[in-house]
Design a protein around this motif. Structure first.
Motif, mmCIF file in Angstrom:
data_model
loop_
_atom_site.group_PDB
_atom_site.id
_atom_site.type_symbol
_atom_site.label_atom_id
_atom_site.label_comp_id
_atom_site.label_asym_id
_atom_site.label_seq_id
_atom_site.Cartn_x
_atom_site.Cartn_y
_atom_site.Cartn_z
ATOM 1 N N PHE A 38 17.035 10.853 24.601
ATOM 2 C CA PHE A 38 16.936 9.326 24.542
ATOM 3 C C PHE A 38 15.689 8.419 24.204
ATOM 4 C CE2 PHE A 38 17.196 4.961 26.475
ATOM 5 C CZ PHE A 38 18.216 4.319 25.557
ATOM 6 N N ASN A 39 15.595 7.708 23.387
ATOM 7 C CA ASN A 39 14.514 6.786 23.110
ATOM 8 C C ASN A 39 15.070 5.295 22.752
ATOM 9 O OD1 ASN A 39 11.487 7.284 21.644
ATOM 10 N ND2 ASN A 39 12.645 5.485 20.704
ATOM 11 N N GLY A 40 14.546 4.422 23.682
ATOM 12 C CA GLY A 40 14.909 3.124 23.682
ATOM 13 C C GLY A 40 14.833 2.225 24.921
ATOM 14 N N VAL A 41 15.725 1.384 25.036
ATOM 15 C CA VAL A 41 15.531 0.410 26.207
ATOM 16 C C VAL A 41 16.903 0.319 26.949
ATOM 17 C CG1 VAL A 41 15.343 -2.030 26.950
ATOM 18 C CG2 VAL A 41 13.916 -0.969 25.118
ATOM 19 N N THR A 42 17.024 0.357 28.322
ATOM 20 C CA THR A 42 18.114 0.089 29.035
ATOM 21 C C THR A 42 18.218 -1.180 29.909
ATOM 22 O OG1 THR A 42 17.844 1.558 30.819
ATOM 23 C CG2 THR A 42 18.751 2.605 28.922
ATOM 24 N N LEU A 43 19.335 -1.793 30.079
ATOM 25 C CA LEU A 43 19.291 -3.199 31.022
ATOM 26 C C LEU A 43 20.497 -3.030 31.875
ATOM 27 C CD1 LEU A 43 18.434 -6.680 30.588
ATOM 28 C CD2 LEU A 43 20.590 -6.093 31.276
ATOM 29 N N VAL A 44 20.393 -3.139 32.969
ATOM 30 C CA VAL A 44 21.329 -3.419 33.974
ATOM 31 C C VAL A 44 21.581 -4.760 34.705
ATOM 32 C CG1 VAL A 44 22.680 -2.492 36.128
ATOM 33 C CG2 VAL A 44 21.493 -0.891 34.521
ATOM 34 N N GLY A 45 22.420 -5.424 34.633
ATOM 35 C CA GLY A 45 22.472 -6.949 35.141
ATOM 36 C C GLY A 45 23.916 -7.237 35.859
ATOM 37 N N HIS A 46 23.865 -8.434 36.304
ATOM 38 C CA HIS A 46 25.271 -8.850 36.690
ATOM 39 C C HIS A 46 24.768 -10.513 36.696
ATOM 40 C CE1 HIS A 46 22.701 -9.342 40.406
ATOM 41 N NE2 HIS A 46 23.590 -10.515 40.767
ATOM 42 N N GLY A 47 25.839 -11.195 35.746
ATOM 43 C CA GLY A 47 25.612 -12.349 35.770
ATOM 44 C C GLY A 47 24.539 -12.797 34.609
ATOM 45 N N ARG A 48 23.713 -13.510 34.995
ATOM 46 C CA ARG A 48 22.494 -13.634 34.054
ATOM 47 C C ARG A 48 21.371 -13.062 34.696
ATOM 48 N NH1 ARG A 48 21.177 -19.271 31.127
ATOM 49 N NH2 ARG A 48 19.319 -18.676 29.826
ATOM 50 N N THR A 49 21.497 -12.226 35.631
ATOM 51 C CA THR A 49 20.375 -11.681 36.446
ATOM 52 C C THR A 49 20.151 -10.294 36.064
ATOM 53 O OG1 THR A 49 20.948 -12.889 38.655
ATOM 54 C CG2 THR A 49 19.569 -10.874 38.912
ATOM 55 N N VAL A 50 18.859 -9.839 35.855
ATOM 56 C CA VAL A 50 18.602 -8.642 35.420
ATOM 57 C C VAL A 50 18.222 -7.895 36.634
ATOM 58 C CG1 VAL A 50 16.916 -7.154 34.118
ATOM 59 C CG2 VAL A 50 17.531 -9.413 33.083
ATOM 60 N N ASP A 51 19.109 -6.742 36.810
ATOM 61 C CA ASP A 51 18.807 -5.871 38.131
ATOM 62 C C ASP A 51 17.737 -4.885 37.955
ATOM 63 O OD1 ASP A 51 20.684 -7.385 39.396
ATOM 64 O OD2 ASP A 51 22.112 -5.971 38.805
ATOM 65 N N ASP A 52 17.729 -4.272 36.578
ATOM 66 C CA ASP A 52 16.804 -3.208 36.029
ATOM 67 C C ASP A 52 16.669 -3.093 34.684
ATOM 68 O OD1 ASP A 52 15.435 -0.400 37.125
ATOM 69 O OD2 ASP A 52 16.748 0.077 35.381
ATOM 70 N N VAL A 53 15.349 -2.889 34.104
ATOM 71 C CA VAL A 53 15.122 -2.517 32.806
ATOM 72 C C VAL A 53 14.488 -1.178 32.769
ATOM 73 C CG1 VAL A 53 13.883 -3.187 30.553
ATOM 74 C CG2 VAL A 53 15.069 -5.049 32.116
ATOM 75 N N GLN A 54 14.701 -0.191 31.887
ATOM 76 C CA GLN A 54 13.977 0.895 31.808
ATOM 77 C C GLN A 54 13.670 0.831 30.251
ATOM 78 O OE1 GLN A 54 12.879 2.988 34.028
ATOM 79 N NE2 GLN A 54 13.905 1.660 35.694
ATOM 80 N N THR A 55 12.586 1.389 29.848
ATOM 81 C CA THR A 55 12.009 1.715 28.438
ATOM 82 C C THR A 55 11.623 3.220 28.383
ATOM 83 O OG1 THR A 55 9.853 0.831 28.955
ATOM 84 C CG2 THR A 55 11.439 -0.764 28.252
ATOM 85 N N ILE A 56 11.846 3.739 27.287
ATOM 86 C CA ILE A 56 11.269 5.370 27.167
ATOM 87 C C ILE A 56 11.126 5.521 25.686
ATOM 88 C CG2 ILE A 56 13.513 6.157 27.025
ATOM 89 C CD1 ILE A 56 12.508 8.626 28.614
ATOM 90 N N GLY A 57 9.983 5.909 25.549
ATOM 91 C CA GLY A 57 9.678 6.486 23.894
ATOM 92 C C GLY A 57 8.760 5.377 23.233
ATOM 93 N N THR A 58 9.087 5.547 21.961
ATOM 94 C CA THR A 58 8.139 4.904 21.089
ATOM 95 C C THR A 58 9.131 3.943 20.161
ATOM 96 O OG1 THR A 58 6.696 4.898 19.031
ATOM 97 C CG2 THR A 58 8.212 6.574 19.182
ATOM 98 N N ALA A 59 8.649 2.643 19.892
ATOM 99 C CA ALA A 59 9.299 1.540 18.980
ATOM 100 C C ALA A 59 8.968 1.722 17.626
ATOM 101 C CB ALA A 59 8.835 0.364 19.344
ATOM 102 N N ARG A 60 7.583 2.456 17.368
ATOM 103 C CA ARG A 60 7.130 2.567 15.906
ATOM 104 C C ARG A 60 6.151 3.845 16.011
ATOM 105 N NH1 ARG A 60 7.509 -1.584 11.678
ATOM 106 N NH2 ARG A 60 8.919 -2.950 12.284
ATOM 107 N N ALA A 61 6.495 4.960 15.638
ATOM 108 C CA ALA A 61 5.781 6.018 15.933
ATOM 109 C C ALA A 61 4.621 6.159 15.078
ATOM 110 C CB ALA A 61 6.756 7.257 15.373
ATOM 111 N N ALA A 62 4.314 5.644 13.985
ATOM 112 C CA ALA A 62 3.351 5.958 13.015
ATOM 113 C C ALA A 62 2.222 4.854 13.515
ATOM 114 C CB ALA A 62 3.672 5.209 11.485
ATOM 115 N N TYR A 63 2.455 3.991 14.466
ATOM 116 C CA TYR A 63 1.466 3.158 14.870
ATOM 117 C C TYR A 63 1.239 3.209 16.457
ATOM 118 C CZ TYR A 63 2.282 0.848 10.327
ATOM 119 O OH TYR A 63 2.719 0.778 8.909
#
Length: 362
Positions: A38-63
């Protein structure tokens, strides 16, 4: 250390409420990264509140651009749900009627089918309009980046003979949305992209969302879509022309999408009547409402009604799940053609962890 550092950055930007559960979320995402790639972003929340954000990997490998909480992603067919939201906003404003024949809005459209088709049937994929635009793009990939005037696109790809009488069947046809876009632009006198900005992006203060056309990689802050990153990165673009904007031309970030879902499903962005219409399933076999799905799923030991959004285009894959009764939300964004079954499993594990975290807090 990289994931922890990014979580701390996200915490400085977004209101993260369940810090005590961050380790379990991080473990789930790390396992998906190490085991399935997996390469990307995850978000867990409730209502409008962000409980957790995780990021893993690359958005643009060449740069060497790392994934961050504010990396922008194409959301593929979830753009259809965005389109349905815009239509319902126009219904609230008295500018559109879901059950008025299309011929009343587009007098030049073919009369025999124009008198049978309605926005409700087009947006629920129960119109019978064949998916001629997708057939054409598959038959000749060279046309994928080509632009057409909306009226010409409708003439070529959204004027075919109906495959079945409206309301009697279901077929997932992108051509439906070419016709919806033509109606919306004619009745408002406004290009769809500008309408999205005026009616949705600015009122909800979505700082990293909007419309793109062509190759999304030209949009600042956007992730690149890949077929794979290993052994060497292979880019997988799939340009979206403006005439297909309603079908797949919206981009966003995980935090912006949470704000949007909260405003539409639990806030006052739409009237109560339009919100109900948006989420009322018309095609039960497909769990399909207007532009998206609503399902009953067993989550944390109970049957729960869930807004169920899936999208893909090129190398982008995403899911968004929101429990309608209490606002528990999981968003997973990926840019490397991640397997959909694995994506769903990751989302499910994060949702279960969300309920466990809130139960523990109580």
């Amino acid at each position: 250390m990289h994931n922890l550092f990014r979580l701390l950055i996200a915490a400085a930007i977004f209101p993260i409420a369940c810090a005590a559960s961050a380790q379990s979320y991080r473990d789930i995402v790390t396992t998906a990264g190490e085991g399935s790639g997996f390469n990307g972003v995850t978000l867990v929340g409730h209502g409008r509140t962000v409980d957790d954000v995780q990021t893993i990997g690359t958005a643009r490998a060449a740069y060497g651009v790392p994934m961050t909480a504010t990396t922008r992603f194409e959301i593929g067919s979830v753009s259809k749900w965005i389109s349905a939201i815009i239509v319902m906003k126009l219904v609230d404003q008295g500018k559109l009627d879901l059950d008025r024949p299309i011929s009343a809005y587009l007098p030049d459209y073919r009369k025999d089918t124009g008198g049978k088709l309605t926005l409700r049937r087009l947006m629920s994929h129960s119109s019978g309009l064949p998916n001629d635009v997708q057939k054409a793009r598959q038959a000749d990939p060279s046309i994928r980046g080509g632009e057409l005037d909306q009226a010409e696109a409708v003439r070529r790809y959204a004027s075919g003979d109906l495959a079945f009488a409206p309301g009697t069947g279901w077929d997932y046809s992108h051509s439906n949305w070419l016709l919806v876009k033509a109606v919306v632009e004619r009745m408002t006198g406004t290009p769809y992209a500008r309408l999205v900005d005026r009616l949705l992006v600015r009122p909800l203060r979505l700082r990293n969302s909007g419309m793109f056309h062509g190759d999304s990689a030209t949009t600042p802050g956007m992730a690149q879509g890949y077929a794979t990153l290993l052994p060497v990165p292979q880019e997988k673009p799939n340009p979206i022309p403006d005439f297909m904007a309603m079908a797949g031309g919206f981009y966003t970030t995980a935090p912006d999408l949470l704000v949007l879902m909260d405003a539409v499903l639990d806030g006052r962005y739409l009237s109560a009547a339009s919100r109900k219409t948006l989420m009322t399933v018309l095609m039960p076999d497909q769990h399909y409402a207007l532009g998206g799905r609503v399902r009953i799923e067993r989550i944390a030991g109970k049957e729960r009604e869930v807004a169920w959004e899936d999208g893909s285009n090129g190398g982008f894959r995403m899911i968004a799940r929101r429990v309608l009764t209490d606002g528990h939300t999981v968003i997973v964004l990926n840019n490397t053609s991640f397997d959909y079954a694995a994506l769903g499993q990751l989302g499910g594990e994060l949702m279960e962890a969300s309920y466990a975290a809130h139960t523990h807090r109580r």
